[in-house]
Structures are given as C-alpha cells and as structure tokens.
Write an enzyme that holds these catalytic residues in place. Structure first.
Site, PDB file in Angstrom:
ATOM      1  N   ASP A   7       0.879  -1.173   0.000  1.00 40.64           N
ATOM      2  CA  ASP A   7       0.000   0.000   0.000  1.00 40.64           C
ATOM      3  C   ASP A   7       0.917   1.224   0.000  1.00 40.64           C
ATOM      4  OD1 ASP A   7      -2.185   1.735   0.229  1.00 40.64           O
ATOM      5  OD2 ASP A   7      -2.130   1.648   2.417  1.00 40.64           O
ATOM      6  N   GLU A  69      -1.367  -1.251  -4.839  1.00 40.14           N
ATOM      7  CA  GLU A  69      -2.581  -0.468  -5.056  1.00 40.14           C
ATOM      8  C   GLU A  69      -2.379   0.534  -6.183  1.00 40.14           C
ATOM      9  OE1 GLU A  69      -5.139   2.765  -2.589  1.00 40.14           O
ATOM     10  OE2 GLU A  69      -4.760   0.860  -1.565  1.00 40.14           O
ATOM     11  N   ASP A 141      -2.340   0.913   7.351  1.00 48.27           N
ATOM     12  CA  ASP A 141      -1.526   0.744   6.141  1.00 48.27           C
ATOM     13  C   ASP A 141      -1.156  -0.720   5.927  1.00 48.27           C
ATOM     14  OD1 ASP A 141      -1.326   3.554   5.350  1.00 48.27           O
ATOM     15  OD2 ASP A 141      -0.142   3.794   7.172  1.00 48.27           O
TER      16      ASP A 141
END
EC number: 3.1.21.10
Length: 182
Positions: A7, A69, A141
């Site tokens: 991420d 992502e 996260d």
C-alpha cells in the site's frame, strides 16, 4: 505461493506478506516503511527509503509475486503526483528483483476483502484480522497491504481455474491477467 502486498504512500508505505496453500491464507508478516523522519523537501531521499525498504522486505520474505494499489487522482494534484512517485519507487524495487507485480484499485481490494467496495479502513482491518486469524487489528496501512495480498490470492485462484477451463475447452491462449500486471 507467497504474496507481498504493498500500500504505497510517501509518508508511510504498508506491506503485508501472506502464504497461500489452496484455500488457506496464512499470515507471514506486515508492517510499514516510514519516511516521517525526513523533511518533506527531501523527496529523493524519501523515495530511496521506500525503494530500499521494499527491497529489504523482498529479500527477507522471498515472495513469489506482489500486488500494489493503483493510485487515483485526488482533489490535490500535487499530492497525487507525489503519491505516484512513491508508488513508482515501490514498483521499481519489486521489478528490479524480477518479481511479477499485479495492480488493484482500493475498490477492488475492499470488494474482495470486505465484500463492499466503499468499505472504510476499520472494516478492512477487521476483515483482514478475521481472514488471517490475527490476534489483533493490523495498522491501517499494513491492513490495506495485507488486503491487497489477499485480493491477489483470490484473483490468482480464479484465474488459474479460468486457465484450466480454457485448456480443457481448447479455446484461447489461457493467458489471463489479474488486475493490471506488469
């Protein structure tokens, strides 16, 4: 199969590593790589911290593939550009080690993990905790990174079934891609 989820973030990048064996998902590790100790004006140094951090995670946990992502445009274009650079540093670190990289949107990850694409962070954290049988909630996260790894695990299974069916049916090449692959 061992999957690394990333991420990306310029201040804090989350990572999560899972093992997949059939339908079983097993937690291996998760955490964050932080650049908060550096001044905002030190962009190249911050990107190097991310690059080196991802390389260290890859060396330590030896994943077979990674999922990252996909960034969407925010209200602030400058923030979007900075996030894109952080993401680029992460992807470069992954591909420099010859790791296949799949990409998923936050909506795809939330849909795969929670069942609702507009889920909030706390819902993602709770479902990641449940799916991986964790004793407590992972940080936001790390939870997103683990969610990306879980998303890729589910996608890889579905794509393998499609490829197998394609081979049985004799149609097409059997080459399917999860999310966006590099």
């Amino acid at each position: 199969m061992r999957i690394l989820g990333i991420d990306p973030g310029l201040r804090t990048t989350g990572f999560g590593v899972i093992d997949v064996a059939g339908a079983d998902l097993t937690y291996v590790a998760s955490g964050t790589i932080s650049t908060l100790h550096l001044d905002k004006g030190q962009l190249p140094a911050r990107l190097k911290v991310l690059f080196d951090g991802i390389r260290e995670v890859v060396a330590r946990y030896q994943p077979e593939c990674a999922s990252v992502e996909i960034v969407f445009v925010n209200v602030n274009p400058q923030s979007t550009l900075l996030l894109g650079q952080a993401r680029g540093a992460c992807i470069t670190a992954l591909v420099s080690g010859d790791l296949p990289v799949a990409e998923y949107t936050a909506l795809q990850m939330k849909q795969a993990v929670v069942g609702y694409g507009r889920a909030d962070k706390s819902q993602v954290q709770e479902m990641v905790r449940r799916l991986l049988a964790l004793p407590g909630l992972p940080g936001p996260d790390a939870a997103d990174a683990l969610g990306l790894a879980i998303t890729h695990a589910h996608a890889a299974k579905a794509l393998a079934r499609l490829a197998q069916a394609d081979g049985v049916m004799g149609a097409g090449s059997g080459k399917y891609k999860a999310g966006r692959s590099r």
